[in-house]
Structure formats: C-alpha cells, structure tokens
Design a protein around this motif. Structure first.
Motif, PDB file in Angstrom:
ATOM      1  N   LYS A 296       0.851  -1.200  -0.022  1.00 33.68           N
ATOM      2  CA  LYS A 296      -0.139   0.158  -0.130  1.00 33.68           C
ATOM      3  C   LYS A 296       0.977   1.372  -0.010  1.00 33.68           C
ATOM      4  O   LYS A 296       2.129   1.084   0.084  1.00 33.68           O
ATOM      5  N   LEU A 297       0.179   2.464  -0.095  1.00 31.93           N
ATOM      6  CA  LEU A 297       1.048   3.492  -0.194  1.00 31.93           C
ATOM      7  C   LEU A 297       1.895   3.624   1.103  1.00 31.93           C
ATOM      8  O   LEU A 297       3.042   4.361   1.075  1.00 31.93           O
ATOM      9  N   ASP A 298       1.544   3.445   2.343  1.00 32.09           N
ATOM     10  CA  ASP A 298       2.310   3.645   3.384  1.00 32.09           C
ATOM     11  C   ASP A 298       2.525   2.473   4.311  1.00 32.09           C
ATOM     12  O   ASP A 298       2.802   2.499   5.480  1.00 32.09           O
ATOM     13  N   TRP A 299       2.729   1.283   3.749  1.00 33.51           N
ATOM     14  CA  TRP A 299       2.723   0.181   4.070  1.00 33.51           C
ATOM     15  C   TRP A 299       3.059  -1.084   3.292  1.00 33.51           C
ATOM     16  O   TRP A 299       2.605  -1.012   2.269  1.00 33.51           O
ATOM     17  N   LEU A 317       8.293   1.559   4.899  1.00 32.47           N
ATOM     18  CA  LEU A 317       9.343   1.620   3.833  1.00 32.47           C
ATOM     19  C   LEU A 317       8.671   0.680   2.612  1.00 32.47           C
ATOM     20  O   LEU A 317       9.244  -0.358   2.592  1.00 32.47           O
ATOM     21  N   ILE A 318       8.287   1.581   1.833  1.00 34.16           N
ATOM     22  CA  ILE A 318       7.749   0.676   0.634  1.00 34.16           C
ATOM     23  C   ILE A 318       8.526   0.411  -0.560  1.00 34.16           C
ATOM     24  O   ILE A 318       9.571   1.436  -0.767  1.00 34.16           O
ATOM     25  N   GLY A 319       8.318  -0.411  -1.235  1.00 30.15           N
ATOM     26  CA  GLY A 319       9.074  -0.606  -2.606  1.00 30.15           C
ATOM     27  C   GLY A 319       9.995  -1.670  -2.808  1.00 30.15           C
ATOM     28  O   GLY A 319      10.559  -2.039  -1.618  1.00 30.15           O
ATOM     29  N   ASP A 320      10.262  -2.221  -3.989  1.00 28.05           N
ATOM     30  CA  ASP A 320      11.440  -3.203  -4.207  1.00 28.05           C
ATOM     31  C   ASP A 320      12.702  -2.734  -3.680  1.00 28.05           C
ATOM     32  O   ASP A 320      13.366  -3.477  -3.166  1.00 28.05           O
ATOM     33  N   TYR A 321      12.873  -1.375  -4.182  1.00 30.15           N
ATOM     34  CA  TYR A 321      14.234  -0.597  -3.613  1.00 30.15           C
ATOM     35  C   TYR A 321      14.371  -0.662  -2.185  1.00 30.15           C
ATOM     36  O   TYR A 321      15.601  -1.081  -1.611  1.00 30.15           O
ATOM     37  N   ASN A 322      13.348  -0.358  -1.288  1.00 30.08           N
ATOM     38  CA  ASN A 322      13.424  -0.274   0.021  1.00 30.08           C
ATOM     39  C   ASN A 322      13.535  -1.738   0.555  1.00 30.08           C
ATOM     40  O   ASN A 322      14.276  -2.274   1.779  1.00 30.08           O
ATOM     41  N   LEU A 323      12.979  -2.891  -0.120  1.00 32.03           N
ATOM     42  CA  LEU A 323      13.129  -4.305   0.312  1.00 32.03           C
ATOM     43  C   LEU A 323      14.558  -4.351   0.503  1.00 32.03           C
ATOM     44  O   LEU A 323      15.235  -5.305   1.256  1.00 32.03           O
TER      45      LEU A 323
END
Length: 507
Positions: A296-299, A317-323
């Motif tokens: 989601k946008l914030d999770w 911290l969302i997104g593949d890059y943050n993963l």
C-alpha cells in the motif's frame, strides 16, 4: 618547573644556561610533534612553541588559542590563504603542504606532502585514536545509502550515524555539511561516540568522500555496496572510474570484516567476484532474498529468506528498492552476530526517513517528498507508486545545476512513462540559468502534449500549481530535494524546506 643544580667548580654563564634551556625546549617540542605525527612523513620548517595543543581545526574561523590549524586545499578554495588569520586567532601549530613565510616566531610549522590525505591519521593520533576502539560500518552506492545506513543505526544498539540527513550521536543531532564529512570531523564524532558509550559508528560513504581522502586511515568492520548507476559523472570521468573509487572503500575493510553486496546490479556482482567471501542479497538470488507480498502507499509486507528466525516483515518503507535496503541492513546485523529478534518490531515502528517517501496528507490529497534525483531512483519510486491506489499521479522533476546534465531529459522520459502530469521545476541551479536547465529536462518528453506537463522554475509556485490541480484521491510526488534545506543560486544557499512548502500549500 625545571630546576638546575650545578657543582661549584663549574663556571656557568647565562649564555650556557640559555643554550641548555633551548635544547630542553627543542627536545620537548620534537617529542610532542613526533607523537602527533606518528606514521606521517614530515618536514619541520619552524619549531619554537613548546606548549600543549588544545584542539585541531581546518576552518580558521574555529581556531582558538593553542589550537592546531591544518591548511586544506579544496576544489574552490585553499586553506593556506587563511594561515595568518588562524595565527591571529591563536593557532600554535600550522600544518601545510607548501612552503610558507610567517612573521610570528612563536609557532610551529610542519610541512607534509598532502594535508588532506594525512588529516585522518593526524586527527586520530591527536585525539587518541577513538576510531580504533569502535566498530565502523560504511555504506556506499549511488542510491540507497541513506536508508540502509539509517536502518543499521536503528537496528544496532549504541550506534552513531553520520550521513546526508545529519549526524546522530546519542540524543544529540548535528546538521550535515557533506554526505561524508572531512576525516577530522569523523574522528571528533568517533571520540564523542566512544565517550558516550557507543559501540558502532555508521557512515554513509560517498564517492567524493573517498576520492578526497575523507575516510583515509579508517579500518571498517563492515561495508555495504547497494548499487551503481549513472550519476556524478560531472566529477568522475566515466562509470569505470566511478566504480573504482567506490571499490576503494572495501580495500579498507579489516581482514576478518564483513562485505555485503547486492547482486541485482552488475557492479555488485563484480564486487562479489573480487571479494569471494562477500555476503550477497537480491530479490530471488543471493544469500538473503526477499519478495513483496502486499503493498500500500504507506505500508508493505514482505517475505524474506536467509535470515535466521525471520520470515516476514511489515514496514512503512515501501517498494522493491526499500526491500533491498532492508535485506542489506539485516544481512550486516546478522553477520555481526547481533540479535535480530527485535528487527520486525523496529521496522514496524519506523514511520519514515526524512525526505524519503515522506507523506503529507490533507483534504484527501497525498503529497510525497522524496530525494529521488537520479534516473534509477526516480523510476524506482514511480514504479512503486503505480502499484498503489490513486486517481491521478502528479510528479515534479528538476535538473540540478552544475551536476551530471545528461540525465536531465531522461528524467522527463521516465516521468512521462508513469505520471499523469509532470511539472518541471528548478533544483539548486547554482550558476546555470534555471530555465535553460528546465528546457533541457523537458526535451525528454517524447509523446506528451503541453497539456500533460508544465514548466515553472519557481519551485514554490510549481508546488502551489500542482496542489491547485490535485483532487482528493490524487498523489503529488515531489522529487529531487528530499531532506535538503536549501536552494543554491549563484553561490548563495537560500533556506528552503520542501516539507514546509508543501504543508503550507495544502492548507
């Protein structure tokens, strides 16, 4: 106080006493100088001050009585120009890299080949080598340095953080000057960390920081390589030089130290080839792997593999890059043999990192402030947002003055691909014409009609225009500034805080 006792049969005149005292003084001076400059090749051009030194500075404005002044040569200035000012303020030892003449005979002058290169070792000697008593962790790469380093800081107890969003030591916060400070500052921060009971010192390490010897002399317990993409090529001649500078960090990792590298990037795989024992991470390959389950946008919720006792995480911290950033930090923590049981809870509690996907919501409009200023970073953020629910996506992009200019049209090309509407604005134009920069950016639009993008070089007005167009359910993505608190225009840094600007515009 030194006292002298002479046998009656010896005739000692004042001249001999002066010679004796002078010899003692010279010996004391040399003993102090040799201790401070241990391991450094020096030439002593003047030695007449035999007192103790208080502190060390490279900024003449910070000099006080009894200090050491180190004259550094920079890209735009030369500390040798400020030697007289330093002496007037009370400097008693001047460290230089060229012959100088001064009228004050009550000071010591020591000459070295390169003051910037020896500054770290010199500072370490002077302040008791606090850096050798800490575990130093470095994070380098084009994108992801700040988030990964900050995660390490949050994961590891008794750690200090030095990076682009500031310096955090215990409960104290200091503003950043450079992503990687001068080596003297790092040593001072190390001393403060150690005195406060710290165990770890975590550094964001930039390529300019490495190239300008800001980490010279440091020995790292661990280092992380996140990625490498086209950026800073106004400084480095090409990508090969850029990579080789980054690689120098890993030459400073201790023999029993830890190297962690992403293998989602060809340069990360190249690093792995050189350092066979390096720990790797990636989406579906490497020692540590991860996959987003829900977003989601914030999770987001993600599945991770390779981490002992940990299989899923939830984070803002969302997104593949943050993963990938999370995997890098988690891998380092585990290899340091630190307890990782508290990581899931720490990730849940971490609301945001300043200027990184920082959300401000008002009237159903979500404005996001993000530092994304490279091609890869912008595309990563936009790709992530397209997986979230929204009505329209408005994106603000901008080229930076006197920085890698070839990326400018690519920013427009990327924004056009993912956004419903793009605003081209200005980001620290420095000595360039902001409209010319904006037009270079806009040249990258391939299919867009003028109705799907606009140019407004006044960044505050640009944000107001986007807010005026947006409706409830829309997203406004503001890229390029993030945590930065200034706009640099014609040599002057003017205060500017994106978060405050967008908050005011949304009210």
């Amino acid at each position: 106080m030194t006292t002298f006792s002479f046998h009656k049969k010896h005739s000692i005149n004042n001249f001999n006493i002066k010679i004796y005292i002078s010899t003692l003084l010279k010996g004391r001076i040399m003993k102090i100088i040799n201790k401070i400059f241990e391991g450094i090749k020096i030439e002593i051009d003047q030695n007449s001050y035999g007192g103790e030194y208080v502190k060390m500075e490279y900024d003449s404005r910070q000099i006080e009585n009894g200090d050491i002044f180190v004259a550094l040569k920079g890209e735009n200035d030369d500390g040798h120009k400020y030697i007289n000012s330093a002496i007037q303020r009370g400097a008693r030892l001047i460290v230089v890299s060229q012959k100088i003449e001064v009228k004050d005979s009550g000071i010591n002058i020591v000459r070295v080949e390169n003051t910037r290169k020896i500054l770290g070792r010199l500072a370490g000697n002077f302040y008791g080598n606090p850096e050798k008593k800490l575990k130093i962790l470095g994070v380098t790469g084009t994108n992801g340095k700040t988030t990964t380093a900050y995660l390490l800081h949050k994961f590891l107890k008794n750690s200090a953080f030095i990076g682009s969003i500031g310096i955090k030591i215990g409960k104290k916060n200091y503003p950043p000057v450079n992503t990687t400070p001068e080596s003297l500052d790092i040593i001072k921060y190390a001393k403060e960390t150690l005195e406060g009971g710290g165990k770890y010192l975590i550094l964001e390490v930039s390529s300019q920081g490495i190239d300008n010897f800001r980490i010279e002399g440091l020995r790292f317990t661990g280092a992380i390589f996140t990625n490498l993409s086209k950026e800073h090529l106004e400084y480095h001649k090409n990508m090969e030089e850029y990579y080789l500078v980054k690689e120098r960090l890993f030459n400073q990792v201790k023999e029993d130290g830890i190297i962690v590298t992403s293998i989602e990037n060809s340069y990360g795989r190249r690093l792995k080839e050189r350092y066979k024992d390096a720990v790797t991470y990636g989406y579906d390959r490497g020692d540590y792997r991860g996959e987003i389950i829900d977003l989601k946008l914030d999770w987001m919720k993600a599945r991770i593999e390779g981490v002992k006792g940990l299989s899923t995480i939830e984070t803002s911290l969302i997104g593949d890059y943050n993963l990938l950033n999370i995997l890098a930090a988690t891998a380092m923590v585990e290899k340091l043999c630190e307890d990782n049981k508290g990581l899931p809870e720490k990730l849940k509690k971490l609301n945001f990192i300043e200027g990184r996907m920082q959300i401000i919501e008002e009237r159903g409009i979500k404005a996001i402030v993000d530092y994304a200023h490279t091609e890869d970073a912008l595309e990563s953020v936009l790709k992530t947002l397209t997986k979230c629910n929204y009505k329209k996506l408005y994106t603000l992009i901008s080229g930076t003055g006197e920085r890698y200019s070839e990326k400018r049209p690519r920013l427009a090309e990327i924004s056009e691909k993912y956004s419903d509407y793009t605003m081209v604005s200005s980001n620290s134009p420095r000595n360039e014409d902001p409209m010319e920069i904006a037009l270079e950016v806009a040249a990258g639009f391939k299919n867009a009609r003028y109705s799907t993008y606009d140019i407004e070089v006044d960044r505050i007005k640009a944000i107001r225009k986007l807010v005026a167009q947006a409706q409830s359910g829309d997203i406004i993505l503001l890229t390029g500034k993030g945590h930065e608190n200034y706009q640099e225009i014609k040599g002057e840094k003017k205060e500017y805080r994106e978060i405050e600007v967008v908050k005011k515009a949304l009210q």
